[in-house]
Design a protein around this motif. Structure first.
Motif, PDB file in Angstrom:
ATOM      1  N   LYS A  11      -5.815  -0.405  -0.639  1.00 28.12           N
ATOM      2  CA  LYS A  11      -5.770   0.013   0.769  1.00 28.12           C
ATOM      3  C   LYS A  11      -7.059  -0.367   1.497  1.00 28.12           C
ATOM      4  CE  LYS A  11      -4.544   3.897   3.747  1.00 28.12           C
ATOM      5  NZ  LYS A  11      -4.050   5.286   3.802  1.00 28.12           N
ATOM      6  N   ILE A  12      -8.193  -0.199   0.831  1.00 29.37           N
ATOM      7  CA  ILE A  12      -9.477  -0.589   1.437  1.00 29.37           C
ATOM      8  C   ILE A  12      -9.479  -2.082   1.750  1.00 29.37           C
ATOM      9  CG2 ILE A  12     -11.943  -0.881   0.984  1.00 29.37           C
ATOM     10  CD1 ILE A  12     -11.772   1.747  -0.653  1.00 29.37           C
ATOM     11  N   LEU A  13      -9.027  -2.897   0.800  1.00 27.70           N
ATOM     12  CA  LEU A  13      -9.035  -4.348   0.989  1.00 27.70           C
ATOM     13  C   LEU A  13      -8.045  -4.793   2.062  1.00 27.70           C
ATOM     14  CD1 LEU A  13      -9.303  -5.449  -2.746  1.00 27.70           C
ATOM     15  CD2 LEU A  13     -11.081  -5.618  -1.002  1.00 27.70           C
ATOM     16  N   VAL A  14      -6.951  -4.054   2.217  1.00 29.12           N
ATOM     17  CA  VAL A  14      -5.954  -4.407   3.234  1.00 29.12           C
ATOM     18  C   VAL A  14      -6.444  -4.035   4.633  1.00 29.12           C
ATOM     19  CG1 VAL A  14      -3.651  -3.856   4.137  1.00 29.12           C
ATOM     20  CG2 VAL A  14      -3.968  -4.344   1.697  1.00 29.12           C
ATOM     21  N   TYR A  15      -7.008  -2.845   4.777  1.00 28.24           N
ATOM     22  CA  TYR A  15      -7.401  -2.369   6.099  1.00 28.24           C
ATOM     23  C   TYR A  15      -8.863  -2.649   6.442  1.00 28.24           C
ATOM     24  CZ  TYR A  15      -2.956   0.063   6.491  1.00 28.24           C
ATOM     25  OH  TYR A  15      -1.609   0.354   6.593  1.00 28.24           O
ATOM     26  N   CYS A  16      -9.657  -2.993   5.453  1.00 21.97           N
ATOM     27  CA  CYS A  16     -11.074  -3.304   5.694  1.00 21.97           C
ATOM     28  C   CYS A  16     -11.454  -4.463   4.767  1.00 21.97           C
ATOM     29  CB  CYS A  16     -11.930  -2.076   5.418  1.00 21.97           C
ATOM     30  SG  CYS A  16     -13.683  -2.298   5.767  1.00 21.97           S
ATOM     31  N   PRO A  17     -11.069  -5.688   5.104  1.00 24.84           N
ATOM     32  CA  PRO A  17     -11.243  -6.830   4.204  1.00 24.84           C
ATOM     33  C   PRO A  17     -12.709  -7.220   4.010  1.00 24.84           C
ATOM     34  CG  PRO A  17     -10.455  -7.560   6.343  1.00 24.84           C
ATOM     35  CD  PRO A  17     -10.420  -6.065   6.369  1.00 24.84           C
ATOM     36  N   ILE A  18     -13.323  -6.613   3.019  1.00 22.24           N
ATOM     37  CA  ILE A  18     -14.712  -6.900   2.684  1.00 22.24           C
ATOM     38  C   ILE A  18     -14.766  -7.421   1.252  1.00 22.24           C
ATOM     39  CG2 ILE A  18     -15.686  -5.197   4.264  1.00 22.24           C
ATOM     40  CD1 ILE A  18     -15.839  -3.261   1.933  1.00 22.24           C
ATOM     41  N   VAL A  73       0.837  -1.205   0.000  1.00 16.30           N
ATOM     42  CA  VAL A  73       0.000   0.000   0.000  1.00 16.30           C
ATOM     43  C   VAL A  73       0.865   1.247   0.000  1.00 16.30           C
ATOM     44  CG1 VAL A  73      -1.659   1.345   1.349  1.00 16.30           C
ATOM     45  CG2 VAL A  73      -1.967  -1.122   1.097  1.00 16.30           C
ATOM     46  N   ASP A  74       1.894   1.264   0.839  1.00 16.77           N
ATOM     47  CA  ASP A  74       2.790   2.433   0.895  1.00 16.77           C
ATOM     48  C   ASP A  74       3.477   2.664  -0.447  1.00 16.77           C
ATOM     49  OD1 ASP A  74       2.111   2.778   3.529  1.00 16.77           O
ATOM     50  OD2 ASP A  74       3.857   1.687   4.306  1.00 16.77           O
ATOM     51  N   TYR A  75       3.872   1.570  -1.103  1.00  9.14           N
ATOM     52  CA  TYR A  75       4.525   1.713  -2.407  1.00  9.14           C
ATOM     53  C   TYR A  75       3.551   2.269  -3.443  1.00  9.14           C
ATOM     54  CZ  TYR A  75       6.333   0.400  -6.987  1.00  9.14           C
ATOM     55  OH  TYR A  75       6.733   0.438  -8.293  1.00  9.14           O
ATOM     56  N   LEU A  76       2.313   1.759  -3.423  1.00  8.11           N
ATOM     57  CA  LEU A  76       1.315   2.243  -4.385  1.00  8.11           C
ATOM     58  C   LEU A  76       1.028   3.722  -4.183  1.00  8.11           C
ATOM     59  CD1 LEU A  76      -1.204  -0.759  -4.393  1.00  8.11           C
ATOM     60  CD2 LEU A  76       0.386  -0.128  -6.213  1.00  8.11           C
ATOM     61  N   LYS A  77       1.151   4.200  -2.933  1.00  2.06           N
ATOM     62  CA  LYS A  77       0.923   5.621  -2.668  1.00  2.06           C
ATOM     63  C   LYS A  77       1.993   6.474  -3.375  1.00  2.06           C
ATOM     64  CE  LYS A  77      -0.879   9.264  -0.715  1.00  2.06           C
ATOM     65  NZ  LYS A  77      -0.916   9.431   0.746  1.00  2.06           N
ATOM     66  N   THR A  78       3.225   5.959  -3.443  1.00  2.42           N
ATOM     67  CA  THR A  78       4.283   6.726  -4.114  1.00  2.42           C
ATOM     68  C   THR A  78       4.014   6.859  -5.607  1.00  2.42           C
ATOM     69  OG1 THR A  78       5.686   4.775  -4.584  1.00  2.42           O
ATOM     70  CG2 THR A  78       5.942   5.839  -2.433  1.00  2.42           C
ATOM     71  N   LEU A  79       3.234   5.944  -6.165  1.00  3.16           N
ATOM     72  CA  LEU A  79       2.923   5.996  -7.596  1.00  3.16           C
ATOM     73  C   LEU A  79       1.834   7.017  -7.915  1.00  3.16           C
ATOM     74  CD1 LEU A  79       2.933   2.164  -8.456  1.00  3.16           C
ATOM     75  CD2 LEU A  79       4.839   3.798  -8.521  1.00  3.16           C
ATOM     76  N   CYS A  80       1.286   7.654  -6.870  1.00  2.00           N
ATOM     77  CA  CYS A  80       0.217   8.634  -7.075  1.00  2.00           C
ATOM     78  C   CYS A  80       0.740  10.061  -7.188  1.00  2.00           C
ATOM     79  CB  CYS A  80      -0.785   8.547  -5.916  1.00  2.00           C
ATOM     80  SG  CYS A  80      -1.590   6.944  -5.761  1.00  2.00           S
ATOM     81  N   ALA A  81       2.056  10.210  -7.209  1.00  2.00           N
ATOM     82  CA  ALA A  81       2.641  11.553  -7.265  1.00  2.00           C
ATOM     83  C   ALA A  81       2.199  12.297  -8.519  1.00  2.00           C
ATOM     84  CB  ALA A  81       4.166  11.451  -7.231  1.00  2.00           C
ATOM     85  N   GLU A  82       2.021  13.611  -8.372  1.00  2.00           N
ATOM     86  CA  GLU A  82       1.574  14.437  -9.498  1.00  2.00           C
ATOM     87  C   GLU A  82       2.711  14.703 -10.490  1.00  2.00           C
ATOM     88  OE1 GLU A  82      -0.389  17.961  -8.293  1.00  2.00           O
ATOM     89  OE2 GLU A  82      -1.809  16.928  -6.973  1.00  2.00           O
ATOM     90  N   ARG A  83       3.956  14.595 -10.004  1.00  2.00           N
ATOM     91  CA  ARG A  83       5.103  14.819 -10.880  1.00  2.00           C
ATOM     92  C   ARG A  83       6.022  13.613 -10.803  1.00  2.00           C
ATOM     93  NH1 ARG A  83       5.006  20.130 -12.464  1.00  2.00           N
ATOM     94  NH2 ARG A  83       7.058  19.877 -13.434  1.00  2.00           N
ATOM     95  N   THR A  84       6.701  13.364 -11.883  1.00  2.00           N
ATOM     96  CA  THR A  84       7.613  12.236 -11.943  1.00  2.00           C
ATOM     97  C   THR A  84       9.004  12.733 -12.323  1.00  2.00           C
ATOM     98  OG1 THR A  84       8.006  10.065 -12.951  1.00  2.00           O
ATOM     99  CG2 THR A  84       7.077  11.755 -14.367  1.00  2.00           C
ATOM    100  N   PRO A  85      10.054  12.210 -11.700  1.00  2.00           N
ATOM    101  CA  PRO A  85      11.411  12.695 -12.019  1.00  2.00           C
ATOM    102  C   PRO A  85      11.849  12.255 -13.406  1.00  2.00           C
ATOM    103  CG  PRO A  85      11.509  10.848 -10.491  1.00  2.00           C
ATOM    104  CD  PRO A  85      10.067  11.195 -10.619  1.00  2.00           C
ATOM    105  N   LEU A  86      12.590  13.137 -14.069  1.00  2.00           N
ATOM    106  CA  LEU A  86      13.152  12.810 -15.372  1.00  2.00           C
ATOM    107  C   LEU A  86      14.466  12.066 -15.172  1.00  2.00           C
ATOM    108  CD1 LEU A  86      12.557  16.177 -17.264  1.00  2.00           C
ATOM    109  CD2 LEU A  86      11.230  14.064 -17.461  1.00  2.00           C
ATOM    110  N   LYS A  87      14.697  11.073 -15.980  1.00  2.00           N
ATOM    111  CA  LYS A  87      15.932  10.287 -15.880  1.00  2.00           C
ATOM    112  C   LYS A  87      17.139  11.111 -16.335  1.00  2.00           C
ATOM    113  CE  LYS A  87      13.713   5.791 -16.567  1.00  2.00           C
ATOM    114  NZ  LYS A  87      13.678   4.569 -17.408  1.00  2.00           N
ATOM    115  N   ASP A  88      18.216  10.957 -15.600  1.00  2.00           N
ATOM    116  CA  ASP A  88      19.490  11.595 -15.969  1.00  2.00           C
ATOM    117  C   ASP A  88      19.336  13.086 -16.212  1.00  2.00           C
ATOM    118  OD1 ASP A  88      20.665   9.065 -15.883  1.00  2.00           O
ATOM    119  OD2 ASP A  88      20.060   8.687 -17.964  1.00  2.00           O
TER     120      ASP A  88
END
Length: 285
Positions: free
Chosen positions: A215-222, A172-187
């Protein structure tokens, strides 16, 4: 047989209408005594429940036909305690289904017993009908066995899980990092600062959706089906507690566990509140 089809039709109508389709024909000595006898309590059910009950009835009758091929079929067979014991033993030991199907079958048997004894019942809770008391007792016995098996089964299942709950939280924490509005350019390091580019809004939304669902499924398994039925201000509601802290609750009138139209109502963990606020109110714009 046509007789069973007619019985099944009559029983299902009884279930759908909560017994209101049947007239009460109590034979009592005087009118004053009759006035104190209420209709026994019957909860009407939805057509989806009727379909599930029909499957249970047909499974039982199919087993009975193979076991006693020359006997007559009728719905009253499902309130025979000894036959129910034999059927449940067969489902558990020969089919490996577990006690859940047996418990569901007994629930249908209790409904059939109420249908067959509707005119004999004088108490609202059916406590004057011995067969219903017996069926409830046997259901309680099998429920205890089911809980024992479920506990062992859960231990075995968790032993086979590829992810622990701690690892799932890391995902879940890793997936949150993928929600960033900006992404770094390589090199592209200039003056000691990484250059970034603004991401497409649709990409951010997809990342947020994935992150939030997991996150919902991890913290609220329904069940995933329940999440699909969340609609803000219809089934999903935002509330504020006495301390002024916001939280969300879910109220579902139709769900898998529903048998008698009972509302399923539960609060969501507070760890989901901030993310739901962002998803619902900011639209990530």
């Amino acid at each position: 047989p046509n007789s069973v089809r007619q019985e099944l039709k009559d029983f299902q109508e009884f279930r759908l209408k909560g017994g209101l389709n049947l007239p009460r024909t109590l034979h009592q000595s005087n009118l004053e005594e009759r006035s104190f006898v209420r209709r026994p309590k019957i909860d009407s059910v939805k057509p989806s429940v009727i379909q599930k009950e029909e499957v249970m009835i047909l499974c039982f009758l199919g087993w009975y036909t193979k076991t006693f091929p020359n006997d007559k079929l009728e719905l009253s067979l499902l309130i025979d305690i000894n036959l129910l014991d034999d059927f449940i033993y067969w489902t558990v030991d020969h089919r490996g289904i577990g006690y859940s199907m047996g418990i569901n079958t007994i629930n249908v048997s209790i409904s059939i017993a109420k249908w067959l004894n509707y005119n004999q019942a004088k108490r609202r809770n059916w406590s004057d009908i011995p067969v219903i008391i017996q069926l409830k007792n046997i259901r309680n016995e099998y429920t205890r066995e089911y809980q024992k098996d479920k506990k062992i089964s859960n231990i075995q299942k968790w032993g086979k899980k590829e992810l622990s709950h701690e690892q799932a939280r890391e995902v879940v924490d890793y997936l949150k990092t993928l929600c960033a509005e900006r992404t770094p350019l390589k090199d592209s390091v200039k003056g000691g600062h990484n250059q970034t580019s603004k991401r497409n809004l649709s990409a951010i939304c997809r990342a947020w959706q994935t992150y939030l669902l997991i996150k919902i499924l991890v913290y609220c398994p329904i069940r995933q089906e329940e999440i699909r039925n969340w609609v803000f201000d219809k089934t999903l509601f935002r509330r504020v507690d006495k301390q002024g802290q916001p939280y969300y609750i879910v109220k579902l009138s139709e769900h898998k566990l529903d048998r008698i139209g009972k509302l399923r109502h539960y609060p969501l963990p507070s760890i989901l509140t901030e993310d739901l606020d962002i998803w619902l109110f900011t639209r990530l714009s």
